[in-house]
Scaffold this active site. Structure first.
Site, short mmCIF file in Angstrom:
data_model
loop_
_atom_site.label_atom_id
_atom_site.label_comp_id
_atom_site.label_asym_id
_atom_site.label_seq_id
_atom_site.Cartn_x
_atom_site.Cartn_y
_atom_site.Cartn_z
N GLU A 31 16.78 150.65 -30.65
CA GLU A 31 16.99 152.04 -30.25
C GLU A 31 17.10 152.15 -28.72
OE1 GLU A 31 13.74 153.65 -32.47
OE2 GLU A 31 14.84 153.28 -34.33
N GLU A 35 15.29 142.09 -36.35
CA GLU A 35 15.57 143.39 -36.96
C GLU A 35 17.08 143.62 -37.03
OE1 GLU A 35 12.08 146.28 -36.47
OE2 GLU A 35 13.20 146.39 -34.61
N GLY A 72 8.50 150.68 -38.79
CA GLY A 72 8.69 151.97 -38.14
C GLY A 72 8.20 153.12 -39.01
N ASN A 97 5.35 150.58 -35.31
CA ASN A 97 6.07 151.20 -34.18
C ASN A 97 6.23 152.68 -34.48
OD1 ASN A 97 7.77 151.92 -32.12
ND2 ASN A 97 9.56 150.82 -32.92
N TRP A 98 5.42 153.49 -33.82
CA TRP A 98 5.44 154.93 -34.12
C TRP A 98 6.65 155.64 -33.52
CZ3 TRP A 98 -0.33 156.85 -33.22
CH2 TRP A 98 -1.18 156.17 -34.11
N LYS A 99 7.35 154.96 -32.63
CA LYS A 99 8.51 155.57 -31.94
C LYS A 99 8.08 156.90 -31.29
CE LYS A 99 11.32 153.19 -35.28
NZ LYS A 99 12.61 153.01 -35.89
N HIS A 118 13.96 146.91 -28.13
CA HIS A 118 14.15 147.52 -29.46
C HIS A 118 15.58 148.03 -29.57
CE1 HIS A 118 13.81 150.28 -32.83
NE2 HIS A 118 12.77 149.55 -33.20
N GLY A 147 15.56 151.72 -39.86
CA GLY A 147 15.55 153.17 -40.11
C GLY A 147 16.56 153.65 -41.14
N SER A 173 13.23 148.78 -42.34
CA SER A 173 13.02 149.41 -43.65
C SER A 173 12.03 148.66 -44.55
CB SER A 173 14.36 149.60 -44.37
OG SER A 173 15.18 150.48 -43.62
#
Ligand code: PGA
Length: 252
Positions: A97, A171, A235, A10-12, A95, A177, A214
């Site tokens: 975020e 997650e 990520g 997941n490149w965000k 997600h 992160g 992580s």
């Protein structure tokens, strides 16, 4: 036959430039060559999907989000059909975020349903906060169960008639992160619980459950070599092709 492990990068909202995205895609694609037991998927930002697709011979594409609408006056949204035009096969939904930006279970459910209606595979993200986990696994399980049941409402038992895969990414919020991953043993407790929910609500027998939060080359083996964990949602490390490549090697 056992399903292949699934690794999703997941490149965000990264990298900053198209040039970097192309390089990252090229290297990730090369590292994914000849991997027999792994399906490698990358989720670049929307503007890079077309170019990453050109590089993708050994990797598949995911989108980081999707609209539930078909078309029309929805500024900023991207429809499932648009994604299909770019050969996108998976969409990440819910997600943490995006949940933190206010996306709730009802919206997440609409997105899951729309994605499946179009034949996209869904990667539904769930996970509890640190406050909930501190109360114990009972509280964490209850929370995650609610997220799954609400997110997949109407999809249960193949009621929507669609065949795409529903992948769950477990997650825990406190691991995303932060540099502090869950322990594989604790993740397995939650993942087995999630599988028991999926068994009872979905008719499809091939739902994979991933761990995310992580994951690094140093800790990946503990997650990926465990038979209960079907892969990882990664990520930060997915932006570092050497480190990401090391994780892929564990499975290759
Ligand atoms: P992380 O992100 O690997 O950087 O913790 C995981 C994710 O956002 O899915």
């Amino acid at each position: 036959m056992e399903a292949k492990k699934l690794i999703v990068g997941n490149w965000k909202m990264n990298p900053a430039t198209l040039k970097e995205a192309e390089e990252l895609a090229r290297r990730t694609d090369a590292d994914s060559k000849r991997l027999k037991n792994v399906e490698v998927v990358v989720a670049p930002p929307f503007p890079f999907l077309t170019d990453v697709r050109r590089m993708a011979k050994n990797i598949k594409l995911a989108a980081q989000d999707v609209s539930w609408e078909e078309q029309g006056a929805f500024t900023g949204e991207v429809s499932p059909t648009m994604l299909l035009n770019l050969n996108v096969e998976y969409v990440i939904v819910g997600h943490s975020e995006r949940r933190a930006m206010g996306e709730g279970d009802e919206v997440i459910n609409k997105k899951c349903s729309a994605a499946r209606r179009h034949g996209l595979n869904v990667i539904l993200c769930v996970g509890e906060s640190i406050d909930i986990r501190r109360k114990g696994f009972g509280a964490a399980k209850k929370f995650v169960e609610k997220q799954i049941l609400e997110g997949l409402k109407g999809i249960e038992k193949g009621k929507d008639g669609n065949e795409g895969e529903v992948v769950i990414a477990y997650e825990p919020l406190w691991a995303v992160g932060t540099g502090t991953a869950d322990s594989p043993d604790d993740a397995v407790i939650m993942i087995c619980f999630i599988k028991s929910i999926l068994d009872s609500i979905l008719r499809t027998s091939h739902s994979r459950v991933l761990y995310g939060g992580s994951v690094t080359p140093e800790n990946a083996r503990g997650f990926l070599e465990n038979g209960e964990i079907d892969g990882a949602l990664i990520g930060r490390i997915s932006l570092k092709f050497e480190a990401f490549g090391k994780i892929l090697k564990i499975l290759g």
